[in-house]
Write an enzyme that holds these catalytic residues in place. Structure first.
Site, PDB file in Angstrom:
ATOM      1  N   LYS A  80       0.839  -1.201   0.000  1.00  0.00           N
ATOM      2  CA  LYS A  80       0.000   0.000   0.000  1.00  0.00           C
ATOM      3  C   LYS A  80       0.874   1.250   0.000  1.00  0.00           C
ATOM      4  O   LYS A  80       1.887   1.291   0.721  1.00  0.00           O
ATOM      5  CB  LYS A  80      -0.900  -0.036   1.239  1.00  0.00           C
ATOM      6  CG  LYS A  80      -1.941   1.071   1.326  1.00  0.00           C
ATOM      7  CD  LYS A  80      -2.836   0.861   2.548  1.00  0.00           C
ATOM      8  CE  LYS A  80      -3.915   1.894   2.699  1.00  0.00           C
ATOM      9  NZ  LYS A  80      -4.816   1.617   3.850  1.00  0.00           N
ATOM     10  N   SER A 155      -9.717   1.588   3.030  1.00  0.00           N
ATOM     11  CA  SER A 155      -8.886   2.360   2.139  1.00  0.00           C
ATOM     12  C   SER A 155      -7.809   1.549   1.412  1.00  0.00           C
ATOM     13  O   SER A 155      -7.231   2.048   0.451  1.00  0.00           O
ATOM     14  CB  SER A 155      -8.202   3.479   2.926  1.00  0.00           C
ATOM     15  OG  SER A 155      -7.324   2.943   3.897  1.00  0.00           O
ATOM     16  N   SER A 179      -9.634  -0.646   7.328  1.00  0.00           N
ATOM     17  CA  SER A 179      -9.176  -0.485   5.942  1.00  0.00           C
ATOM     18  C   SER A 179      -8.532  -1.695   5.287  1.00  0.00           C
ATOM     19  O   SER A 179      -8.307  -1.685   4.084  1.00  0.00           O
ATOM     20  CB  SER A 179      -8.211   0.681   5.850  1.00  0.00           C
ATOM     21  OG  SER A 179      -8.939   1.872   5.745  1.00  0.00           O
TER      22      SER A 179
HETATM   23  N1  GLN Z   1     -12.926   3.713   6.606  1.00  0.00           N
HETATM   24  C1  GLN Z   1     -12.326   4.261   7.771  1.00  0.00           C
HETATM   25  C2  GLN Z   1     -12.069   5.718   7.575  1.00  0.00           C
HETATM   26  O1  GLN Z   1     -12.556   6.234   6.650  1.00  0.00           O
HETATM   27  C3  GLN Z   1     -11.103   3.485   8.121  1.00  0.00           C
HETATM   28  C4  GLN Z   1      -9.890   3.898   7.413  1.00  0.00           C
HETATM   29  C5  GLN Z   1      -8.705   3.076   7.756  1.00  0.00           C
HETATM   30  O2  GLN Z   1      -8.801   2.033   8.413  1.00  0.00           O
HETATM   31  N2  GLN Z   1      -7.559   3.566   7.350  1.00  0.00           N
HETATM   32  O3  GLN Z   1     -11.426   6.369   8.347  1.00  0.00           O
END
Ligand code: GLN
Length: 480
Positions: A80, A155, A179
């Site tokens: 990532k 994400s 994420s």
């Molecule tokens: N979807 C969550 C957010 O928008 C989690 C993001 C993540 O785990 N980096 O913050």
């Protein structure tokens, strides 16, 4: 796809050792898949040059058998793009980091390199890992390999899509509120987030430091476990790293599955409106029960507040962490008259809307007069959430939950309503707030509309042995 993709990491390792396979075979296989589908999926932000990748593969093969240091040696992977790889661009999918290259390897990357993993490139994500769909990327959205009209989840959108599409045998992601697990669910692969402190955060770009963890996206829990064993362990460069030796795969082999008790928060699961998601989870629970495990109804009285608490804590920490992008130290610098306008213009032009929204929310929650009302209150409820899980783990070994209450939105659909996207994390944030390990596991069957189905498992902090024992038991004996 080729049958090569059905073989797990340990079996690949065996074949590499026996010379039934070469690193070049594995590399040609992933490069072929990338050629076929990367244009439509947009999983990578930086893909290394094909000739360089092949040269590395041949270089490893030439060092047979010395390069085979561990089961992950020679296996092509993706990372990532919020994790540092020395001398490669590190964008976090943000305009503000354009032109920036990482000056050092993240500890997890260093460990992968020491094991001769073959790095293909850096994957797409929501800007600074803030998002649930992969659409908040400066480099454009990643699409779901199962259906191009839908998001892959975020994400870690690119890492999940890459593993599903056969671009890499596994990938690293990051999990602050779900994420790794959410995109794994939506793309039908496995997503694992460790106990807070078990994989070093050194070199992972900070979003919300008390929640962030590097996670693993793989084709099976069995593979995720093998990778975990090679990137976990204490790191002096991360002050929140836990002083514990790396995880060992043998630990889960010692667990006696039939003696385990699974806790099910039925009252939470009953509230899921999407029938097929709910029923899939209930079916999984039945299968564990039929296999002889004890299943207990449990209460997590504060779990329904988790996603709201998460939003306050995560945005507050983000507003502080992201103050370092000032146009002076990293990447983009907007043309401006003086220092103050350089800051304003760089941040105004460099950050996308969602990142700005989070910085504003977080700054608000931390400001005088609101601190007690929002940030401090959120911290108190976070404590209650942790006490809930602590007390449940006195009675059970694992908790089963859905990964998300809903199926992936169509591309462009969720962006109109940010709150609907925050709610996709209803069942994942719990693990980050309590610091416990969690995994999302796909089922073999799909929903009527062709969406992936799956469930989530959590265990007590530092009990990845039980998490993987349960996951592998499900994969080997119950999923069919
Ligand atoms: N979807 C969550 C957010 O928008 C989690 C993001 C993540 O785990 N980096 O913050």
């Amino acid at each position: 796809m080729d049958e090569l993709f059905d073989i797990d990491i340990l079996e690949i390792h065996k074949r590499l050792k026996n010379k039934e396979l070469s690193v070049k075979d594995l590399t040609l296989f992933v490069l072929e898949n990338i050629k076929r589908r990367e244009e439509e999926l947009n999983a990578f932000i930086t893909l290394r040059d094909e000739d360089d990748i092949l040269k590395d593969a041949e270089g490893l093969d030439a060092r047979y058998p010395d390069y085979l240091r561990s089961p992950i040696s020679g296996i092509p992977i993706a990372i990532k793009d919020n994790i540092s790889v020395k001398d490669m661009p590190l964008t976090c999918a943000s305009r503000i980091l354009l032109g920036y290259k990482a000056p050092y390897d993240a500890t997890c990357v260093k460990k992968l390199k020491e094991n001769n993993a073959l790095l293909l490139g850096k994957t797409n994500l929501d800007e600074f890992a803030m998002g649930s769909t992969g659409e908040y990327s400066y480099f454009g959205a990643t699409k779901n390999p199962l259906n191009l009209e839908y998001v892959p989840g975020g994400s870690s959108s690119g890492s999940a899509a890459a593993v599903k599409a056969g671009f890499a045998f596994y990938a690293l992601g990051s999990d602050t509120g779900g994420s790794v697990r959410l995109p794994a669910f939506y793309t039908e692969v496995v997503g694992f987030k460790p106990t807070y402190g078990r994989i070093s955060r050194y070199g992972l770009v900070a979003f919300a430091s008390s929640l962030d963890q590097v996670g693993i996206i793989a084709r099976s829990a069995k593979d995720a476990e093998v990778v975990f064993a090679h990137i976990s362990g204490f790191d002096e460069h991360d002050s929140t790293s836990y002083p514990m030796p790396p995880y060992r795969v043998e630990e889960s082999e010692k667990v006696n599955i039939k003696e385990l008790t699974i806790g099910v928060p039925y009252s939470l699961i009953e509230k899921v409106k999407e029938e097929e998601i709910k029923n899939a989870v209930l079916e999984v629970i039945e299968r564990f029960k039929n296999a002889g495990l004890t299943v207990l109804d449990i209460d997590l009285p504060h779990a329904e507040y988790a996603v709201y608490v998460y939003q306050v804590v995560a945005t507050s920490e983000a507003s502080s962490n992201l103050s370092r992008y000032d146009g002076v130290r990293y990447g983009l610098r907007a043309k401006a008259e003086d220092l103050m306008s350089t800051y304003f213009k760089t941040r105004g032009e460099g950050f996308g809307d969602e990142v700005k929204r989070r910085i504003l929310l977080g700054t608000f929650a931390l400001s005088t007069g609101y601190y007690d009302e929002y940030y401090q209150k959120a911290q108190k409820v976070r404590r209650l959430i942790k006490e809930d899980t602590d007390s449940v783990f006195r009675r059970v070994d694992g908790i089963i939950l859905p990964v998300s209450p809903s199926f992936p939105p169509r591309l462009g659909e969720g962006i109109k309503d940010p709150i609907s996207l925050y709610l996709l994390d209803t069942f994942t944030t719990l693990a980050n707030l309590s610091g416990i390990p969690a995994i999302s596991i796909p089922l073999k069957k799909r929903s009527k509309e062709g969406f992936a189905l799956g469930f989530q498992l959590m265990t007590q902090a530092f009990r990845e042995d039980k998490l993987f024992a349960l996951s592998k038991f499900f994969e080997n004996s119950l999923d069919g």
